[in-house]
Design an enzyme around this catalytic site. Structure first.
Site, short mmCIF file in Angstrom:
data_model
loop_
_atom_site.label_atom_id
_atom_site.label_comp_id
_atom_site.label_asym_id
_atom_site.label_seq_id
_atom_site.Cartn_x
_atom_site.Cartn_y
_atom_site.Cartn_z
N ARG A 75 0.87 -1.20 0.00
CA ARG A 75 0.00 0.00 0.00
C ARG A 75 0.89 1.23 0.00
O ARG A 75 2.10 1.11 -0.01
CB ARG A 75 -0.92 -0.01 1.23
CG ARG A 75 -0.14 0.00 2.53
CD ARG A 75 -1.06 0.14 3.74
NE ARG A 75 -0.27 0.09 4.96
CZ ARG A 75 -0.72 0.32 6.17
NH1 ARG A 75 -1.97 0.61 6.35
NH2 ARG A 75 0.07 0.25 7.22
N ASN B 13 -4.49 7.46 3.66
CA ASN B 13 -3.92 6.99 4.91
C ASN B 13 -2.42 7.26 4.89
O ASN B 13 -1.73 6.88 3.96
CB ASN B 13 -4.17 5.49 5.07
CG ASN B 13 -3.63 4.96 6.37
OD1 ASN B 13 -4.15 5.27 7.44
ND2 ASN B 13 -2.57 4.19 6.31
N GLU B 14 -1.96 7.95 5.91
CA GLU B 14 -0.53 8.20 6.09
C GLU B 14 0.19 8.50 4.77
O GLU B 14 1.12 7.79 4.37
CB GLU B 14 0.13 7.03 6.83
CG GLU B 14 -0.42 6.90 8.25
CD GLU B 14 0.34 5.92 9.12
OE1 GLU B 14 1.01 5.02 8.57
OE2 GLU B 14 0.28 6.06 10.36
N CYS C 5 7.53 9.26 -5.84
CA CYS C 5 7.52 8.53 -7.10
C CYS C 5 8.43 9.26 -8.09
O CYS C 5 8.40 10.49 -8.16
CB CYS C 5 6.10 8.46 -7.63
SG CYS C 5 5.99 7.75 -9.28
N CYS D 220 8.52 8.51 -11.50
CA CYS D 220 8.12 8.12 -12.85
C CYS D 220 8.26 9.30 -13.82
O CYS D 220 8.43 10.44 -13.38
CB CYS D 220 6.68 7.61 -12.84
SG CYS D 220 5.45 8.92 -12.77
N CYS E 92 6.10 12.25 -12.96
CA CYS E 92 6.57 13.03 -11.79
C CYS E 92 7.80 13.86 -12.17
O CYS E 92 7.95 14.99 -11.71
CB CYS E 92 6.88 12.10 -10.62
SG CYS E 92 5.37 11.43 -9.87
N GLU F 22 -4.86 7.32 15.64
CA GLU F 22 -4.53 5.90 15.89
C GLU F 22 -3.59 5.81 17.08
O GLU F 22 -2.67 6.61 17.22
CB GLU F 22 -3.80 5.29 14.68
CG GLU F 22 -4.61 5.14 13.43
CD GLU F 22 -3.78 4.53 12.30
OE1 GLU F 22 -2.77 3.86 12.57
OE2 GLU F 22 -4.14 4.76 11.13
N GLU G 287 -1.17 -7.67 9.40
CA GLU G 287 -1.37 -7.11 10.74
C GLU G 287 -2.15 -8.03 11.66
O GLU G 287 -2.81 -7.59 12.60
CB GLU G 287 -2.04 -5.74 10.61
CG GLU G 287 -1.04 -4.72 10.07
CD GLU G 287 -1.61 -3.33 9.81
OE1 GLU G 287 -2.84 -3.22 9.65
OE2 GLU G 287 -0.81 -2.38 9.73
N LYS G 288 -2.06 -9.35 11.40
CA LYS G 288 -2.89 -10.27 12.19
C LYS G 288 -2.51 -10.30 13.67
O LYS G 288 -3.32 -10.67 14.50
CB LYS G 288 -2.87 -11.68 11.60
CG LYS G 288 -1.51 -12.34 11.52
CD LYS G 288 -1.64 -13.72 10.88
CE LYS G 288 -0.30 -14.40 10.68
NZ LYS G 288 0.54 -13.70 9.67
N HIS H 90 -1.35 -7.47 15.23
CA HIS H 90 -1.38 -6.10 15.76
C HIS H 90 -2.48 -6.01 16.81
O HIS H 90 -3.58 -6.51 16.62
CB HIS H 90 -1.64 -5.12 14.62
CG HIS H 90 -1.37 -3.69 14.99
ND1 HIS H 90 -2.16 -2.99 15.87
CD2 HIS H 90 -0.38 -2.84 14.62
CE1 HIS H 90 -1.67 -1.76 16.01
NE2 HIS H 90 -0.59 -1.65 15.26
C1 GLA Z 1 -0.49 2.89 10.61
C2 GLA Z 1 -1.62 2.75 9.62
C3 GLA Z 1 -2.63 1.71 10.00
C4 GLA Z 1 -1.96 0.49 10.58
C5 GLA Z 1 -1.12 0.91 11.75
C6 GLA Z 1 -0.45 -0.23 12.47
O1 GLA Z 1 -0.62 3.89 11.52
O2 GLA Z 1 -2.28 3.97 9.40
O3 GLA Z 1 -3.36 1.38 8.86
O4 GLA Z 1 -1.19 -0.13 9.62
O5 GLA Z 1 -0.10 1.75 11.28
O6 GLA Z 1 0.24 0.21 13.60
ZN ZN Z 2 4.89 9.25 -10.57
#
Ligand code: GLA
Ligand code: ZN
Length: 678
Positions: free
Chosen positions: A110, A148-149, A154, A156, A159, A304, A352-353, A355
């Site tokens: 991701r 997310n985060e 990149c 490419c 870019c 989080e 992440e099983k 976590h």
């Molecule tokens: C990050 C992500 C989450 C998850 C946590 C695990 O903060 O945003 O999706 O992967 O880490 O700690």
């Molecule tokens: Zn790119």
């Protein structure tokens, strides 16, 4: 939308259990039991939202939002750009990132899309519009959480092209770029913008100006993408505020800039507790909270945190009983309006099983973690009045990522450890120990609201910081700056004519040379008066300065620069400017800031000595001050009488101070004082 007070809950991924309705039912029951009022959904659900290109199914999500809302639980709706479906990667290669050597990623993982790709932008726009159409006026959706985060980069061709355009806009002519980057060195000059390539481990990494501008470009491109996402929601009617989650001390992006793309700041905190004195971890974590709050000078969200152990750190340490509660209240104390966890239910498989989660694989609520989460839920619900209250700072620390990029890339006096972060934490801690609230700001911010500002190791000056610092001292501020400051301009080109650039008069000195020390080397700072007094260890970097008006308060004890100034002070205008010449130990900073604050007459939040393991923080509404005293120790903290007396006019809302004046191990005490009492 009804005010839910402090938000409590976290990331929830029902798509992993759509074929197990029993589980989803249990989730709801357990969430209610744990006092959960908010979940984040949809963030990694793209292949469920758009299982085939152009074929959308939001019904499952709508059903979840409805059911949760009927049960008093609101949703923060995620957009799914953090990970994409396989069909998209197969059909449109350009959405996949290219690394700095030119190699294109394959499908997987991701956080690895290209922010520039028109296809990716189009695809995320379409799915975001569908989400917005569905949830824009849904009373159960209180906020949007884009992606997310955000992070990474990149290289490419798309870019590269965007980078060249970005440079052209910044510099106008190639001559100006060449001059700013000093490309005459090693014959690295360019004849035109289209010759420029991004930094590459198999190409150019040694033109510091290029490296720095590339990082700036990455921020701008990410910000542009974030704005694109937000706009696609807005254009489809979404009214709710937009956030995205930031990370701890993340250096890939300038968060100060990126913060402009969102309405609310939120961040993910995963400190490594139980590895040293808890209070040291708390200081480091507290500084990040304060940085996040200072980005908008408004309450933020703790998006989080882990209710148990993570699974991605070197060692997955459990939180000892009470620590989760303590850390959760610390976030609120520093200005968070939420305590949210990653995650509500632990996935049965994949990355992440293992976590930590509110509900683990066992699947019931009689667990230590669930019980602590439930206690936090109860307490937060009880103290909902804290939501929305602000934090009034007594001091500011400048902590600037662009400065860090340049300084750590620079090939200078120490390439094996400048300890910028550590130095900032030392100074932050020194100020916190006195019982102050601290804003953690960047060079982009104004200094006008403060009376005490610390600006350590500002190697690179930008955003006219030297002018702001000059004005600040002239009009009565107390400024503490240090060695290795004011060396280069914003393109990392060295200032000529003496440093710290633009502040020599304010500081009353000129820095002439700087000595890098071997790891094992030590020097000491001793009183300049020659009298017996404090003696502090210093290491890593020793600046040699020539005084020009400033007075030396301390001098070096050893080496050929024995007797040279090690700490100086200069009256300038109505204020005072301190210059710290070397990387001093914690005690040095503690004593220095104590002195500076006393001279400035800045009043701490409480009177009396604060025990070493206790953090004092406050929030304020128009009517009340909420004082937080938190014991980051597994031993009781004993408060001295003077401190107890200074608390006596407040009303205790949470926690206990025993008859003996003690706060229990890992305890949090919240005291409310009426600001308008006579
Ligand atoms: C990050 C992500 C989450 C998850 C946590 C695990 O903060 O945003 O999706 O992967 O880490 O700690
Ligand atoms: Zn790119």
């Amino acid at each position: 939308m009804k005010n839910l007070g402090i938000w409590h809950g976290g990331d929830y991924s029902p798509e992993q259990w759509l074929d197990e309705p029993e589980i989803l039912k249990k989730d709801l029951e357990y969430m209610k039991k744990a006092g959960i009022n908010t979940v984040t959904m949809g963030m990694f659900a793209w292949s469920f939202l758009e299982p085939e290109e152009g074929v959308f199914d939001l019904s499952w999500l709508k059903e979840r939002v409805d059911i949760l809302y009927k049960n008093g639980i609101s949703t923060i709706m995620g957009t799914p750009s953090g990970a994409r479906p396989k069909w998209m990667a197969d059909r449109y290669q350009e959405v996949l990132r290219v690394d700095d050597t030119g190699r294109r990623q394959r499908f997987g993982g991701r956080h690895n899309h290209c922010c520039t790709s028109p296809v990716y932008r189009e695809k995320i726009k379409t799915v975001n519009e569908k989400l917005a159409e569905q949830f824009a006026s849904h009373p159960g959706v209180r906020m949007w959480h884009i992606s997310n985060e955000y992070g990474g980069e990149c290289h490419c061709p798309l870019c590269q092209d965007a980078f060249r355009k970005w440079l052209e806009k910044r510099y106008g002519t190639i001559e100006r770029l060449n001059r700013s980057w000093c490309t005459a060195f090693w014959s690295h000059g360019y004849q035109s913008f289209d010759q420029v390539e991004s930094p590459s481990s198999i190409g150019e990494t040694m033109v510091h100006g290029l490296n720095l501008d590339w990082k700036r470009f990455v921020t701008d491109q990410t910000m542009d993408f974030a704005r694109w996402e937000a706009a696609s929601l807005r254009e489809a009617g979404a009214k709710q505020p937009v956030t995205t989650n930031f990370m701890y001390d993340y250096q890939g992006l300038n968060y100060r800039k990126l913060s402009q793309a969102v309405d609310v700041i939120s961040w993910d905190t995963y400190p490594l507790w139980h590895k040293e004195k808890e209070i040291l971890t708390a200081r480091d974590n507290g500084m990040q909270h304060d940085f996040m709050r200072s980005l908008k000078k408004k309450p933020f969200l703790l998006m989080e945190s882990c209710p148990s152990s993570t699974n991605w750190q070197g060692v997955s340490k459990l939180k000892k009983p009470g620590l989760l509660r303590l850390a959760s209240w610390q976030a609120v104390a520093h200005g968070s309006d939420s305590v949210l966890y990653f995650q509500i239910r632990q996935s049965p498989g994949s990355w992440e099983k293992f976590h930590g989660a509110v509900i683990d694989h066992y699947g019931k609520t009689d667990t230590r973690v669930f019980e602590e989460v439930s206690l936090i839920g109860k307490e937060l619900a009880f103290l909902g009045e804290l939501a929305g209250t602000g934090v009034r700072p007594q001091a500011a620390l400048i902590y600037d990522v662009e400065n860090r990029w340049a300084m750590e890339d620079a090939q200078g006096p120490r390439n094996k450890g400048l300890y910028y972060h550590e130095t900032c934490v030392k100074i932050y801690s020194a100020i916190k120990k006195m019982g102050f609230n601290v804003d953690v700001i960047t060079m982009e911010d104004s200094l006008e609201d403060y009376r005490l500002v610390a600006a350590p190791m500002l190697y690179l000056y930008r955003s006219k910081i030297e002018e702001k610092m000059e004005r600040f001292v002239r009009s009565g501020g107390q400024l503490v700056t240090t060695y290795w400051s004011g060396i280069v301009d914003e393109s990392d080109r060295c200032f000529s004519g003496g440093v710290p650039h633009g502040l020599r008069e304010v500081m009353g000195l000129r820095s002439t040379e700087i000595d890098g020390l071997y790891d094992w080397e030590r020097n000491y700072m001793v009183p300049a008066s020659g009298e017996k007094g404090e003696r502090y260890e210093c290491r890593n970097l020793c600046d040699l300065v020539r005084l020009d008006g400033a007075e030396a308060l301390m001098v070096y004890e050893n080496d050929f620069y024995k007797g040279y100034p090690a700490l100086t002070r200069n009256h300038y205008g109505k204020g005072m400017a301190y210059y710290v010449c070397a990387d001093g130990e914690q005690d040095f900073y503690d004593d220095l800031f104590w002195k500076v604050a006393c001279e400035a007459g800045i009043k701490p939040l409480v009177e009396g000595l604060i025990p070493e393991e206790v953090e004092v923080t406050s929030r304020e509404s128009d009517q009340y001050e909420y004082l937080f005293l938190q014991n980051f120790s597994r031993q009781p903290a004993v408060l001295e009488q003077k401190l107890l007396d200074s608390l006596s006019d407040g009303r205790r809302l949470l926690g206990e101070i025993s008859g003996k004046g003690e706060i229990e191990p890992y305890g949090t005490v919240i005291i409310r004082r009426d600001l308008h009492r006579s």
